[in-house]
Structures are given as structure tokens and as C-alpha cells.
Design a protein around this motif. Sequence first.
Motif, PDB file in Angstrom:
ATOM      1  N   LEU A 180     -11.290  -7.806 -11.783  1.00  0.00           N
ATOM      2  CA  LEU A 180     -11.280  -6.511 -12.459  1.00  0.00           C
ATOM      3  C   LEU A 180     -11.179  -5.365 -11.449  1.00  0.00           C
ATOM      4  O   LEU A 180     -10.460  -4.386 -11.673  1.00  0.00           O
ATOM      5  N   LYS A 181     -11.879  -5.491 -10.320  1.00  0.00           N
ATOM      6  CA  LYS A 181     -11.775  -4.478  -9.268  1.00  0.00           C
ATOM      7  C   LYS A 181     -10.337  -4.337  -8.787  1.00  0.00           C
ATOM      8  O   LYS A 181      -9.859  -3.223  -8.511  1.00  0.00           O
ATOM      9  N   ASP A 182      -9.663  -5.452  -8.655  1.00  0.00           N
ATOM     10  CA  ASP A 182      -8.299  -5.468  -8.152  1.00  0.00           C
ATOM     11  C   ASP A 182      -7.419  -4.473  -8.885  1.00  0.00           C
ATOM     12  O   ASP A 182      -6.729  -3.646  -8.288  1.00  0.00           O
ATOM     13  N   ILE A 183      -7.447  -4.531 -10.199  1.00  0.00           N
ATOM     14  CA  ILE A 183      -6.546  -3.675 -10.971  1.00  0.00           C
ATOM     15  C   ILE A 183      -7.116  -2.271 -11.174  1.00  0.00           C
ATOM     16  O   ILE A 183      -6.385  -1.286 -11.125  1.00  0.00           O
ATOM     17  N   VAL A 184      -8.444  -2.141 -11.352  1.00  0.00           N
ATOM     18  CA  VAL A 184      -9.042  -0.813 -11.543  1.00  0.00           C
ATOM     19  C   VAL A 184      -8.910   0.027 -10.280  1.00  0.00           C
ATOM     20  O   VAL A 184      -8.562   1.218 -10.335  1.00  0.00           O
ATOM     21  N   PHE A 185      -9.152  -0.573  -9.120  1.00  0.00           N
ATOM     22  CA  PHE A 185      -9.038   0.187  -7.881  1.00  0.00           C
ATOM     23  C   PHE A 185      -7.587   0.492  -7.532  1.00  0.00           C
ATOM     24  O   PHE A 185      -7.299   1.470  -6.849  1.00  0.00           O
ATOM     25  N   ALA A 186      -6.666  -0.349  -7.982  1.00  0.00           N
ATOM     26  CA  ALA A 186      -5.251  -0.017  -7.808  1.00  0.00           C
ATOM     27  C   ALA A 186      -4.899   1.236  -8.596  1.00  0.00           C
ATOM     28  O   ALA A 186      -4.187   2.124  -8.113  1.00  0.00           O
ATOM     29  N   ASP A 187      -5.391   1.324  -9.845  1.00  0.00           N
ATOM     30  CA  ASP A 187      -5.185   2.534 -10.635  1.00  0.00           C
ATOM     31  C   ASP A 187      -5.874   3.727  -9.979  1.00  0.00           C
ATOM     32  O   ASP A 187      -5.322   4.842  -9.945  1.00  0.00           O
ATOM     33  N   LEU A 188      -7.075   3.516  -9.459  1.00  0.00           N
ATOM     34  CA  LEU A 188      -7.809   4.586  -8.779  1.00  0.00           C
ATOM     35  C   LEU A 188      -7.027   5.113  -7.587  1.00  0.00           C
ATOM     36  O   LEU A 188      -6.982   6.329  -7.338  1.00  0.00           O
ATOM     37  N   PHE A 189      -6.392   4.205  -6.847  1.00  0.00           N
ATOM     38  CA  PHE A 189      -5.582   4.601  -5.700  1.00  0.00           C
ATOM     39  C   PHE A 189      -4.469   5.560  -6.111  1.00  0.00           C
ATOM     40  O   PHE A 189      -4.161   6.521  -5.413  1.00  0.00           O
ATOM     41  N   ARG A 190      -3.858   5.325  -7.266  1.00  0.00           N
ATOM     42  CA  ARG A 190      -2.801   6.216  -7.747  1.00  0.00           C
ATOM     43  C   ARG A 190      -3.306   7.633  -7.958  1.00  0.00           C
ATOM     44  O   ARG A 190      -2.583   8.612  -7.774  1.00  0.00           O
ATOM     45  N   TYR A 191      -4.576   7.761  -8.351  1.00  0.00           N
ATOM     46  CA  TYR A 191      -5.147   9.079  -8.633  1.00  0.00           C
ATOM     47  C   TYR A 191      -5.711   9.765  -7.403  1.00  0.00           C
ATOM     48  O   TYR A 191      -5.640  10.990  -7.285  1.00  0.00           O
ATOM     49  N   THR A 192      -6.294   9.002  -6.494  1.00  0.00           N
ATOM     50  CA  THR A 192      -7.030   9.609  -5.382  1.00  0.00           C
ATOM     51  C   THR A 192      -6.396   9.397  -4.020  1.00  0.00           C
ATOM     52  O   THR A 192      -6.686  10.133  -3.082  1.00  0.00           O
ATOM     53  N   GLY A 193      -5.577   8.348  -3.877  1.00  0.00           N
ATOM     54  CA  GLY A 193      -4.953   8.083  -2.592  1.00  0.00           C
ATOM     55  C   GLY A 193      -5.846   7.395  -1.594  1.00  0.00           C
ATOM     56  O   GLY A 193      -5.506   7.292  -0.422  1.00  0.00           O
ATOM     57  N   ASN A 194      -7.025   6.917  -2.018  1.00  0.00           N
ATOM     58  CA  ASN A 194      -7.899   6.198  -1.090  1.00  0.00           C
ATOM     59  C   ASN A 194      -7.203   4.931  -0.612  1.00  0.00           C
ATOM     60  O   ASN A 194      -6.776   4.117  -1.415  1.00  0.00           O
ATOM     61  N   THR A 195      -7.102   4.756   0.673  1.00  0.00           N
ATOM     62  CA  THR A 195      -6.379   3.608   1.214  1.00  0.00           C
ATOM     63  C   THR A 195      -7.288   2.526   1.782  1.00  0.00           C
ATOM     64  O   THR A 195      -6.813   1.486   2.208  1.00  0.00           O
ATOM     65  N   LYS A 196      -8.588   2.758   1.806  1.00  0.00           N
ATOM     66  CA  LYS A 196      -9.512   1.776   2.355  1.00  0.00           C
ATOM     67  C   LYS A 196     -10.600   1.445   1.342  1.00  0.00           C
ATOM     68  O   LYS A 196     -10.997   2.289   0.549  1.00  0.00           O
ATOM     69  N   ARG A 197     -11.097   0.196   1.421  1.00  0.00           N
ATOM     70  CA  ARG A 197     -12.234  -0.194   0.592  1.00  0.00           C
ATOM     71  C   ARG A 197     -13.509   0.185   1.317  1.00  0.00           C
ATOM     72  O   ARG A 197     -14.347  -0.636   1.651  1.00  0.00           O
ATOM     73  N   HIS A 198     -13.686   1.470   1.583  1.00  0.00           N
ATOM     74  CA  HIS A 198     -14.859   1.904   2.328  1.00  0.00           C
ATOM     75  C   HIS A 198     -16.091   1.925   1.429  1.00  0.00           C
ATOM     76  O   HIS A 198     -16.008   1.730   0.220  1.00  0.00           O
ATOM     77  N   LYS A 199     -17.248   2.215   2.008  1.00  0.00           N
ATOM     78  CA  LYS A 199     -18.498   2.113   1.258  1.00  0.00           C
ATOM     79  C   LYS A 199     -18.615   3.162   0.160  1.00  0.00           C
ATOM     80  O   LYS A 199     -19.481   3.049  -0.712  1.00  0.00           O
ATOM     81  N   GLN A 200     -17.755   4.180   0.192  1.00  0.00           N
ATOM     82  CA  GLN A 200     -17.823   5.227  -0.813  1.00  0.00           C
ATOM     83  C   GLN A 200     -16.893   4.973  -2.002  1.00  0.00           C
ATOM     84  O   GLN A 200     -16.757   5.840  -2.867  1.00  0.00           O
ATOM     85  N   ILE A 201     -16.259   3.810  -2.065  1.00  0.00           N
ATOM     86  CA  ILE A 201     -15.266   3.582  -3.108  1.00  0.00           C
ATOM     87  C   ILE A 201     -15.890   3.645  -4.505  1.00  0.00           C
ATOM     88  O   ILE A 201     -15.276   4.176  -5.442  1.00  0.00           O
TER      89      ILE A 201
END
Length: 215
Positions: free
Chosen positions: A5-26
Amino acid sequence: MNDELKDIVFADLFRYTGNTKRHKQIYFTYLQERASSPEFSYISVLRRTQYYSRQIPKYGGLRRKLYEFKFNFSNFRLNRLSRKYHFQIPYDTQIGKGFYLAHFGRVIIHPKTVIGYNVNVSTGVVIGTQFRGKRKGAPTIGNYVWIGANAVIVGNINIGNNVLIAPGAYVNFDVPDGSIVIGNPGLIRRAPGATLSYINNTISFDEYNVRSGGV
């Protein structure tokens, strides 16, 4: 959320925010975007509902009942958000990673529609079926597709990759890769860089896969 579930939700999140790393603040970024973006909040609940729906047939007993409960609760939330924001995207619609709703407002997508990855949809868009003729059925939309406000896409048609559907366009025919469609009735213009600078923070299938350890 588990890894799938993280795989697809964080991919969508990347489209909105541009975060490129799975850092501790994700997770903080995720919660912040859920609170500030009606579009992403809706997509996040949609993804959860889709995921729980897919898990139900896999199991029996208590685990099945648990997923049924999660699905029913998530689907209830999805229906409430649909009424609030006027998004009508059924949970059984096939949608690839990196889905981006550009604005909140009326969006209608038929459940038989198939949507690729890195697709942008603007307000007022209708993607639906055609009930008669040789184009009877729902559209299949490729990857890297930008759909402008109030565009209408109907019928058993194929929209290729790297396609820009201009605002207000009416599309009931196949569109090849690298094209722009304008007008009503729609006209095709070949454009190899059709979506260049229109679709930001694009992802590939594994670019933001939390299970791969690649980012």
C-alpha cells in the motif's frame, strides 16, 4: 500501511510534493498533504479502498472479515469525500501509480476505464462509456497523459503515451503516442514533447517502490 500500500500511496504523494527520498519525515509529509490537499486526501482513501477490496478474496476466516471491515469503512469514507468534493471515481477503476488530480471539483470516471501511470486529470473531466456502435465500451488511457479541464473522453478507445488532451476537447477516437488533441470535435496534432513541462514529478514503475530499497 504495509509495503504494498505504501508503494502506490507514496508514488502518488511524490507527484504532489516531489519528495525523492524515503526519509524519516515521509509520514509527516503524507499527513501534511492529507490535511492540506483535498485531491490527495481523496486519492489516498481511494487507494486504500482499492487495496482492501483486492485482499478480501485472498483470505478466509477472521482475516477475511478484517479486510471486509476495513474495506467497508474505507469505502464509506470514499463515498463521503466523493459527495464533498464531487469526485466520482469508483474504487474498482484501474489506475496506475502517480495519479494526480489537479483541482478539486467535478470529475467523473467510469469504473471500466483503465488509466496508466503519471496521469493528470483536471476539473470537469468526464471519462465514460459509449453504449452503441463500434466504439462501445470504456477508454484505455496510457502513461504520461495530461487531461485538461472539461475534456470529455468516451468509448472503447486507446489514448497513447505522452498525450495532451486540451481543455474542452471531445475525444471518441484513438489517439497515437506523442499527440495533442484540441477542439470539439477533437483534432489530433502530432507533438513528440506533448506533455513536456505539463506533468511534473513523474515516476517510473520502480522509482518509488518502497519494497525495492532503491530510493
